[in-house]
Design an enzyme around this catalytic site. Structure first.
Site, short mmCIF file in Angstrom:
data_model
loop_
_atom_site.label_atom_id
_atom_site.label_comp_id
_atom_site.label_asym_id
_atom_site.label_seq_id
_atom_site.Cartn_x
_atom_site.Cartn_y
_atom_site.Cartn_z
N ASP A 11 0.87 -1.16 0.00
CA ASP A 11 0.00 0.00 0.00
C ASP A 11 0.92 1.22 0.00
OD1 ASP A 11 -2.39 1.58 0.38
OD2 ASP A 11 -1.86 1.71 2.50
N ASP A 13 -0.09 5.13 1.09
CA ASP A 13 -0.30 6.04 2.23
C ASP A 13 -0.35 5.24 3.53
OD1 ASP A 13 -1.67 8.88 0.92
OD2 ASP A 13 -1.67 7.07 -0.30
N ASP A 170 -1.85 -0.90 5.82
CA ASP A 170 -2.15 -0.46 7.18
C ASP A 170 -3.64 -0.35 7.46
OD1 ASP A 170 -2.26 1.86 5.41
OD2 ASP A 170 -2.50 3.06 7.23
#
Length: 221
Positions: A11, A13, A170
């Site tokens: 991922d 961000d 996250d």
């Protein structure tokens, strides 16, 4: 080190990049336009992975329905695009991790829900990302995370079977997508995790509290 071929997808961000300062600045810009109180970094940091929609909901709270959502989104994204990489940085240790993957010829790529026009503008700011093998943004395909299709497509691009690919993210949708794609799911706990998130219920294969522990998982293996 285990010599079996493997790959890594990330991922963006909250996993590779700490984009929260610039996303929060965009939120505060929109709040200021509408004469509403701005927020501190600690207020919006852990909502940054939820993009414009999540941040605007945080900032406007119960007043959100009083505004046109398309106007707010346009104001947010216009400001963010114009200030895309002011305070955005790689998380400490990510540069070392990427260099180690490159030195070992481990194919790696990025699968994000960020719109492609923002992803494509942001990545060139970071020389470490030069050898990225595939980039899938939120609008690259007909589906986005938590649907597994972006991960499956990325896995096909780096030409490795799903069970040889780690996906690091996250957010719950990252783990859902990785598990559905049959990949090895890794939760980056150092990212934008909210206090109310029950991460043990997300069924990640691995939870890494720091980038150092992510390096240990992927490089030392």
């Amino acid at each position: 080190m285990n010599q079996n071929p493997f790959g890594v997808l990330f991922d963006l961000d909250g996993t590779l990049l700490d984009t929260a300062p610039d996303l929060g600045a965009a939120l505060n810009h929109v709040l200021a336009i509408h004469s509403l109180p701005t927020l501190a970094y600690e207020d919006y940091r852990n909502v940054a992975s939820h993009g414009a929609a999540g941040l605007l909901k945080l900032g406007f709270k119960e007043l959100l329905d009083d505004y046109d959502p398309n106007t707010l989104r346009e104001q947010f994204l216009t400001y963010y695009n114009d200030h895309l990489c002011v305070d955005t940085r790689m998380f400490d240790g990510i540069d070392r991790l990427i260099r180690a993957l490159d030195e070992r010829n481990v194919p790696w790529g990025i699968v994000t829900n960020k719109p492609g026009w923002l992803t494509d503008a942001l990545l060139p700011h970071f020389e470490a990302f030069t050898n990225c093998k595939v980039v899938i943004s939120g609008d690259t395909l007909d589906e986005r995370k938590p649907h597994p299709l972006p991960l499956i497509h990325a896995g096909e691009t780096i030409r490795l079977p799903a069970d040889k690919i780690y996906y690091v993210g996250d957010a719950e949708r990252d783990i859902q997508a990785a598990n559905a794609a049959g990949m090895i799911s890794v939760l980056a706990q150092y990212g934008y995790i909210r206090d109310e998130d029950n991460i043990n219920d997300w069924e990640a294969n691995h939870i890494v509290p720091t980038v150092a522990s992510l390096i240990e998982l992927l490089i030392i293996r």
